[in-house]
Write a protein that holds these residues in place. Structure first.
Motif, PDB file in Angstrom:
ATOM      1  N   ALA A  24     -16.665 -12.677  18.596  1.00 27.52           N
ATOM      2  CA  ALA A  24     -15.917 -11.747  18.601  1.00 27.52           C
ATOM      3  C   ALA A  24     -16.644 -10.235  19.363  1.00 27.52           C
ATOM      4  O   ALA A  24     -16.597  -9.868  20.212  1.00 27.52           O
ATOM      5  N   VAL A  25     -16.973  -9.421  18.266  1.00 22.76           N
ATOM      6  CA  VAL A  25     -17.485  -8.328  18.656  1.00 22.76           C
ATOM      7  C   VAL A  25     -18.310  -8.547  19.254  1.00 22.76           C
ATOM      8  O   VAL A  25     -18.585  -7.537  20.430  1.00 22.76           O
ATOM      9  N   HIS A  26     -19.680  -9.565  19.086  1.00 19.06           N
ATOM     10  CA  HIS A  26     -20.215 -10.088  20.094  1.00 19.06           C
ATOM     11  C   HIS A  26     -19.789 -10.503  21.544  1.00 19.06           C
ATOM     12  O   HIS A  26     -20.632  -9.765  22.581  1.00 19.06           O
ATOM     13  N   THR A  27     -18.830 -10.726  21.164  1.00 18.01           N
ATOM     14  CA  THR A  27     -18.290 -11.070  22.865  1.00 18.01           C
ATOM     15  C   THR A  27     -17.850  -9.776  23.676  1.00 18.01           C
ATOM     16  O   THR A  27     -17.862  -9.770  25.037  1.00 18.01           O
ATOM     17  N   LEU A  28     -17.192  -9.030  23.156  1.00 15.42           N
ATOM     18  CA  LEU A  28     -17.068  -7.611  23.662  1.00 15.42           C
ATOM     19  C   LEU A  28     -18.505  -6.402  23.684  1.00 15.42           C
ATOM     20  O   LEU A  28     -17.758  -5.711  24.696  1.00 15.42           O
ATOM     21  N   ASN A  77     -17.392  -2.466  23.683  1.00 21.99           N
ATOM     22  CA  ASN A  77     -16.129  -2.543  23.630  1.00 21.99           C
ATOM     23  C   ASN A  77     -15.731  -2.986  22.389  1.00 21.99           C
ATOM     24  O   ASN A  77     -14.718  -3.197  21.970  1.00 21.99           O
ATOM     25  N   GLY A  78     -16.115  -3.865  21.395  1.00 18.41           N
ATOM     26  CA  GLY A  78     -16.290  -4.806  20.060  1.00 18.41           C
ATOM     27  C   GLY A  78     -15.880  -3.385  19.281  1.00 18.41           C
ATOM     28  O   GLY A  78     -15.806  -4.184  18.075  1.00 18.41           O
ATOM     29  N   LEU A  79     -17.266  -2.070  19.715  1.00 13.27           N
ATOM     30  CA  LEU A  79     -16.966  -1.611  18.354  1.00 13.27           C
ATOM     31  C   LEU A  79     -16.185  -0.374  18.684  1.00 13.27           C
ATOM     32  O   LEU A  79     -15.910   0.895  17.918  1.00 13.27           O
ATOM     33  N   THR A  80     -15.757  -0.389  19.692  1.00  8.66           N
ATOM     34  CA  THR A  80     -14.082   1.108  20.365  1.00  8.66           C
ATOM     35  C   THR A  80     -12.937   0.365  19.297  1.00  8.66           C
ATOM     36  O   THR A  80     -13.230  -0.308  19.012  1.00  8.66           O
ATOM     37  N   ALA A 119     -13.507  -3.867  15.432  1.00 12.00           N
ATOM     38  CA  ALA A 119     -14.697  -3.365  14.583  1.00 12.00           C
ATOM     39  C   ALA A 119     -14.324  -3.061  12.950  1.00 12.00           C
ATOM     40  O   ALA A 119     -15.163  -2.984  12.304  1.00 12.00           O
ATOM     41  N   SER A 120     -13.011  -3.206  13.114  1.00 19.33           N
ATOM     42  CA  SER A 120     -12.677  -2.260  11.554  1.00 19.33           C
ATOM     43  C   SER A 120     -12.195  -4.576  10.859  1.00 19.33           C
ATOM     44  O   SER A 120     -12.607  -4.502   9.731  1.00 19.33           O
ATOM     45  N   LEU A 121     -12.228  -5.117  11.451  1.00 16.46           N
ATOM     46  CA  LEU A 121     -12.504  -6.666  10.673  1.00 16.46           C
ATOM     47  C   LEU A 121     -13.653  -6.819  10.103  1.00 16.46           C
ATOM     48  O   LEU A 121     -13.961  -8.033   9.495  1.00 16.46           O
ATOM     49  N   ILE A 122     -14.702  -6.644  10.521  1.00 16.75           N
ATOM     50  CA  ILE A 122     -16.143  -6.929  10.256  1.00 16.75           C
ATOM     51  C   ILE A 122     -16.579  -6.408   8.992  1.00 16.75           C
ATOM     52  O   ILE A 122     -16.737  -7.533   7.957  1.00 16.75           O
ATOM     53  N   THR A 123     -15.645  -5.314   8.066  1.00 19.81           N
ATOM     54  CA  THR A 123     -15.519  -4.819   6.854  1.00 19.81           C
ATOM     55  C   THR A 123     -14.252  -6.006   6.627  1.00 19.81           C
ATOM     56  O   THR A 123     -14.693  -6.418   5.226  1.00 19.81           O
TER      57      THR A 123
END
Length: 379
Positions: A329-333, A336-339, A345-349
């Motif tokens: 999902a982050v890679h798709t965005l 923007n996936g890190l904003t 981004a908070s879901l990575i952890t």
């Protein structure tokens, strides 16, 4: 996500909880959501009707957690208070303990944390060093030890502590469970500084000759691991549901973006390099859900042995699927996936937690290789 094996009541529960989660969303107020979920009967759906619960099982409670997670507002204490502590007390507690705790746990007005992990024991429950001994003069229990990575102790009315007592016949230590109220003298907590940005905080606990009345003991002093795994199996099932919900939420955000984000006259979701990994994430989440449903059904049917195996497998599958879904999902965005705007981004952890807690994927692989496949141990 479509379901194939749920009853009409379970499907209706899923729909209703999804609507509640959507109303609150990822910017939810945790206390407000918890209170409303309690009033609607969702928090105690697994607990006996005689004590204010819904009379259903972990199957239904896992639906509640998954759907809230899919809406972006998972409630971690659902894993701890009604699933672990509520189930243990419902199955093994005295009538007084049931009357005192279950109605409040069911409607959300009382919370209970669960303390098992120790700094030097990790996943090895046989190395727990928190010990309980009797005061011969009063019959009270005295608990001494340390716990770490214990969720929500500051908001819980009490913590269900796993200690060990000495077997008078063998001299060996065996696990026992004790209800320790939050403000009990000698029961100290220190908040851990975590990178994980969750509403529920993590704590290290110190028990220094904590004195408890005789009726603080939950269940039979000689039952040992039976009572412990009555809570640990639901914990694994609920952790799987937690992970699936987070994975679904991340995937839904990515799909919305892939349908709308246009580059070179075509939405990026039309490109197989984007579409196929998202399809794969969906498939793996669905497979993990099926294993979670199997584990929950086995537990609710009273087959603790089979439920233990299935719950471990479900937790493993869901943790892996969640991490992959969030990463894709982050890679798709892209950037923007890190904003903060998109909230991925908070879901990575958070996704990583599903691989680590309450038992690591390596320990699950150990369990399956030894218990299921019959391979020898290296330890």
């Amino acid at each position: 996500m479509p379901t194939l094996i749920e009853t009409e009541e379970q499907k209706a529960l899923r729909t209703a909880v999804a609507a509640l989660g959507t109303r609150h969303g990822r910017n939810h107020d945790r206390d407000a959501l918890w209170a409303e979920a309690g009033k609607l009967g969702y928090l105690g759906v697994n607990l006996p009707e005689a004590y204010g619960g819904g009379g259903a099982g972990i199957t239904e409670l896992s639906v509640v957690l998954e759907e809230l997670g899919a809406a972006g507002c998972p409630l971690l204490m659902l894993v701890v208070s009604p699933a672990i502590c509520g189930n243990i007390i419902a199955r093994f507690g005295t009538e007084q303990q049931k009357d005192n705790w279950l109605p409040g746990i069911a409607d959300g007005t009382r919370l209970m944390a669960f303390g098992i992990t120790e700094p030097d024991a990790g996943s090895n429950s046989h190395r727990i060093t928190t010990t309980a001994r009797r005061d011969g003069a009063t019959g009270d229990w005295l608990l001494t030890g340390r716990k770490v990575f214990i969720s929500g102790v500051d908001i819980a009315d009490a913590t269900l502590i796993v200690g060990r007592t000495e077997d008078a016949r063998t001299g060996k230590l065996k696990p026992c469970l004790f209800i320790v109220p939050r403000d009990t003298p000698g029961f100290e907590r220190r908040r851990l500084d975590m990178e994980l940005h969750a509403t529920e905080k993590q704590f290290e606990l110190t028990l220094d000759d904590v004195r408890l009345p005789a009726d603080a003991l939950v269940g039979d002093e000689d039952a040992g691991l039976l009572q412990l795994f009555a809570g640990l199996n639901p914990e694994r099932v609920m952790t799987a549901a937690f992970a699936i919900g987070i994975g679904r939420h991340a995937l839904a955000r990515a799909l919305d973006y892939a349908r709308e984000r246009t580059v070179w006259k075509t939405p990026i979701g039309a490109h197989q390099a984007i579409a196929h990994p998202l399809a794969q994430a969906h498939i793996e989440l669905e497979l993990a859900r099926l294993m979670t449903q199997k584990a929950a059904h086995l537990y609710d049917a009273g087959d603790d042995m089979a439920a233990g195996e299935a719950a471990n497998m479900a937790k493993y599958a869901a943790g892996e699927a969640c991490v992959k879904a969030v990463d894709q999902a982050v890679h798709t965005l892209g950037g923007n996936g890190l904003t903060r705007e998109f909230g991925l981004a908070s879901l990575i952890t958070a996704a990583r937690v599903a691989r680590i807690a309450p038992v690591s994927r390596e320990m699950i692989l150990n369990f399956v290789s030894h218990q299921t496949l019959g391979l020898p141990k290296s330890y």
